[in-house]
Enzyme design. Structure first.
Site, mmCIF file in Angstrom:
data_model
loop_
_atom_site.group_PDB
_atom_site.id
_atom_site.type_symbol
_atom_site.label_atom_id
_atom_site.label_comp_id
_atom_site.label_asym_id
_atom_site.label_seq_id
_atom_site.Cartn_x
_atom_site.Cartn_y
_atom_site.Cartn_z
ATOM 1 N N VAL A 140 0.812 -1.226 0.000
ATOM 2 C CA VAL A 140 0.000 0.000 0.000
ATOM 3 C C VAL A 140 0.841 1.269 0.000
ATOM 4 O O VAL A 140 0.302 2.373 -0.091
ATOM 5 C CB VAL A 140 -0.989 0.028 1.178
ATOM 6 C CG1 VAL A 140 -2.012 -1.097 1.052
ATOM 7 C CG2 VAL A 140 -0.261 -0.023 2.520
ATOM 8 N N GLY A 141 2.172 1.116 0.162
ATOM 9 C CA GLY A 141 3.027 2.304 0.147
ATOM 10 C C GLY A 141 3.744 2.570 1.456
ATOM 11 O O GLY A 141 4.191 3.686 1.712
ATOM 12 N N LYS B 279 13.784 -1.786 9.123
ATOM 13 C CA LYS B 279 12.793 -2.813 8.756
ATOM 14 C C LYS B 279 13.269 -4.094 9.422
ATOM 15 O O LYS B 279 14.102 -4.827 8.849
ATOM 16 C CB LYS B 279 12.738 -2.969 7.230
ATOM 17 C CG LYS B 279 11.843 -4.122 6.746
ATOM 18 C CD LYS B 279 10.539 -3.633 6.158
ATOM 19 C CE LYS B 279 9.744 -4.801 5.554
ATOM 20 N NZ LYS B 279 8.502 -4.364 4.876
ATOM 21 N N THR C 104 10.714 -9.801 4.227
ATOM 22 C CA THR C 104 10.455 -11.060 3.518
ATOM 23 C C THR C 104 10.388 -10.750 2.039
ATOM 24 O O THR C 104 9.825 -9.742 1.617
ATOM 25 C CB THR C 104 9.112 -11.688 3.964
ATOM 26 O OG1 THR C 104 8.040 -10.827 3.611
ATOM 27 C CG2 THR C 104 9.111 -11.974 5.452
ATOM 28 N N ASP D 34 13.366 -3.431 1.261
ATOM 29 C CA ASP D 34 12.827 -2.103 1.587
ATOM 30 C C ASP D 34 13.938 -1.188 2.097
ATOM 31 O O ASP D 34 13.951 0.011 1.809
ATOM 32 C CB ASP D 34 11.723 -2.238 2.635
ATOM 33 C CG ASP D 34 10.444 -2.818 2.046
ATOM 34 O OD1 ASP D 34 9.503 -3.080 2.805
ATOM 35 O OD2 ASP D 34 10.389 -3.006 0.806
ATOM 36 N N GLU E 142 9.460 0.069 9.935
ATOM 37 C CA GLU E 142 8.447 -0.409 8.983
ATOM 38 C C GLU E 142 8.117 -1.871 9.252
ATOM 39 O O GLU E 142 9.016 -2.713 9.383
ATOM 40 C CB GLU E 142 8.932 -0.249 7.540
ATOM 41 C CG GLU E 142 7.867 -0.739 6.544
ATOM 42 C CD GLU E 142 8.281 -0.716 5.091
ATOM 43 O OE1 GLU E 142 9.314 -0.088 4.771
ATOM 44 O OE2 GLU E 142 7.573 -1.333 4.281
ATOM 45 N N GLY E 143 6.830 -2.137 9.302
ATOM 46 C CA GLY E 143 6.393 -3.522 9.478
ATOM 47 C C GLY E 143 6.308 -4.241 8.142
ATOM 48 O O GLY E 143 6.485 -3.649 7.076
ATOM 49 N N ALA E 144 6.040 -5.531 8.213
ATOM 50 C CA ALA E 144 5.784 -6.327 6.997
ATOM 51 C C ALA E 144 4.275 -6.477 6.878
ATOM 52 O O ALA E 144 3.629 -7.025 7.780
ATOM 53 C CB ALA E 144 6.437 -7.695 7.120
ATOM 54 N N PRO F 213 0.966 11.724 -3.415
ATOM 55 C CA PRO F 213 0.302 11.483 -4.698
ATOM 56 C C PRO F 213 0.980 10.374 -5.494
ATOM 57 O O PRO F 213 2.146 10.029 -5.223
ATOM 58 C CB PRO F 213 0.426 12.830 -5.419
ATOM 59 C CG PRO F 213 1.622 13.479 -4.816
ATOM 60 C CD PRO F 213 1.684 13.012 -3.388
HETATM 61 N N1 LIG Z 1 2.783 7.216 -4.513
HETATM 62 C C1 LIG Z 1 3.340 6.291 -5.317
HETATM 63 N N2 LIG Z 1 3.600 6.580 -6.610
HETATM 64 C C2 LIG Z 1 4.130 5.655 -7.437
HETATM 65 N N3 LIG Z 1 4.423 4.386 -7.064
HETATM 66 C C3 LIG Z 1 4.171 4.054 -5.767
HETATM 67 C C4 LIG Z 1 3.632 4.970 -4.844
HETATM 68 N N4 LIG Z 1 3.494 4.335 -3.641
HETATM 69 C C5 LIG Z 1 3.924 3.078 -3.827
HETATM 70 N N5 LIG Z 1 4.355 2.901 -5.087
HETATM 71 C C6 LIG Z 1 4.910 1.658 -5.646
HETATM 72 O O1 LIG Z 1 4.024 0.591 -5.273
HETATM 73 C C7 LIG Z 1 4.779 -0.562 -4.840
HETATM 74 C C8 LIG Z 1 4.414 -0.891 -3.385
HETATM 75 O O2 LIG Z 1 4.803 0.216 -2.569
HETATM 76 P P1 LIG Z 1 5.631 -0.081 -1.235
HETATM 77 O O3 LIG Z 1 6.781 -0.994 -1.527
HETATM 78 O O4 LIG Z 1 5.929 1.229 -0.590
HETATM 79 O O5 LIG Z 1 4.514 -0.906 -0.402
HETATM 80 P P2 LIG Z 1 4.679 -1.537 1.027
HETATM 81 O O6 LIG Z 1 3.409 -1.316 1.749
HETATM 82 O O7 LIG Z 1 5.944 -1.057 1.639
HETATM 83 O O8 LIG Z 1 4.831 -3.098 0.686
HETATM 84 P P3 LIG Z 1 5.414 -4.266 1.664
HETATM 85 O O9 LIG Z 1 4.272 -4.732 2.501
HETATM 86 O O10 LIG Z 1 5.879 -5.285 0.670
HETATM 87 O O11 LIG Z 1 6.529 -3.679 2.459
HETATM 88 C C9 LIG Z 1 6.251 -0.191 -5.023
HETATM 89 O O12 LIG Z 1 6.688 -0.642 -6.302
HETATM 90 C C10 LIG Z 1 6.252 1.333 -5.010
HETATM 91 O O13 LIG Z 1 7.331 1.897 -5.753
HETATM 92 C C1 LIG Z 2 6.349 -9.973 0.859
HETATM 93 C C2 LIG Z 2 5.820 -8.575 1.049
HETATM 94 N N1 LIG Z 2 6.859 -7.690 0.547
HETATM 95 C C3 LIG Z 2 5.487 -8.245 2.478
HETATM 96 N N2 LIG Z 2 6.645 -7.681 3.125
HETATM 97 C C4 LIG Z 2 4.942 -9.368 3.317
HETATM 98 C C5 LIG Z 2 3.467 -9.272 3.396
HETATM 99 C C6 LIG Z 2 2.870 -10.329 4.277
HETATM 100 C C7 LIG Z 2 1.364 -10.343 4.166
HETATM 101 C C8 LIG Z 2 0.767 -11.503 4.916
HETATM 102 C C9 LIG Z 2 -0.752 -11.486 4.833
HETATM 103 O O1 LIG Z 2 -1.371 -10.492 5.330
HETATM 104 O O2 LIG Z 2 -1.326 -12.390 4.204
HETATM 105 MG MG LIG Z 3 7.613 -2.025 2.274
#
Ligand SMILES: Nc1ncnc2c1ncn2[C@@H]1O[C@H](COP(=O)(O)OP(=O)(O)OP(=O)(O)O)[C@@H](O)[C@H]1O
Ligand SMILES: C[C@H](N)[C@H](N)CCCCCC(=O)O
Ligand SMILES: [Mg+2]
EC number: 6.3.3.3
Length: 207
Positions: A14-15, A33, A37, A44, A105-107, A188
């Protein structure tokens, strides 16, 4: 430790990482972090390190780096490892000088299991961190957002507020109103996510 900010999300992808980079940049904090995983597409920590333009922030080494892009409890099981929250807490006290803010940051989201007994929510409480919730708008995100808020409220965990990731949607105001948590900012959608973009967004966050 009150200067710990835990970045959780209403789910995975989700970002959180982009938002963690913005918050770290805005506060001149350090980033961590503890459980990563999925390694094939980089980590990250590598992403955040590349997105920071300040010279003060330290991006600390993970405690667990697991191959499988899956829930930590499963990724650990696949490597015959058990995630030990006590080790994470111990490392937190080692890496964080008393006056430094630490962005953690969590997973995935709150109820992601670290092992058979401990969830991400439990780790947040043990870290005595305040929470920023990252939300993204998609069909189903209202439910995911308010479930996250309700669990945090029921757990008495201090929440700084929401950061909405992606272009504006009226759901933002609805989720703020129904949750009672403030909006700290919105990131954005960007065609290019680079250090300039992060530095600009960091300036607009309302802490
Ligand atoms: N505002 C944004 N604009 C463009 N791309 C984005 C934006 N936010 C996130 N992304 C893209 O979406 C993908 C997921 O974002 P991100 O890695 O921040 O998610 P996350 O919640 O940290 O995921 P995880 O749970 O795997 O750690 C990445 O490729 C990132 O570059
Ligand atoms: C692999 C990915 N980058 C995340 N860090 C891990 C997300 C675990 C989600 C588990 C779940 O809610 O089913
Ligand atoms: Mg992440």
């Amino acid at each position: 430790m009150s200067n710990r900010i835990f970045i959780t999300g209403i789910g995975t992808g989700v970002g959180k990482t982009i938002t963690a980079a913005c918050v770290t940049q805005a506060l001149g904090a350090d980033y961590w972090k503890p459980v990563q995983t999925g390694l094939l597409e980089g980590t990250d920590t590598q992403t955040v390190r590349a997105l920071l333009s300040n010279t003060t922030s330290v991006c600390h080494k993970e405690v667990y780096c697991l191959q499988e892009p899956a829930s930590p409890h499963l990724a650990a099981r696949l490597e015959n490892v058990t995630i030990d929250p006590a080790l994470i807490l111990q490392q937190a006290s080692i890496i964080q000088p008393p006056q430094r803010s630490l962005v953690i940051e969590g997973a995935g989201g709150l109820m992601v299991p670290l092992n058979e007994d401990v969830f991400t929510l439990d780790l947040i409480r043990q870290l005595q961190a305040k929470v920023i919730i990252v939300a993204q708008n998609y069909l189903g995100s209202i439910n995911h957002s308010l479930l996250t808020a309700r669990v945090l409220q029921a757990s008495d965990i201090p929440v700084l507020g929401w950061i909405f990731n992606g272009d504006h949607h009226s759901n933002e105001e609805d989720v703020v109103r129904w949750s009672g948590y403030p909006k700290l900012g919105r990131i954005p959608h960007a065609t290019v996510v680079d250090a300039n973009f992060i530095a600009l967004q960091a300036k607009q966050l309302m802490f």
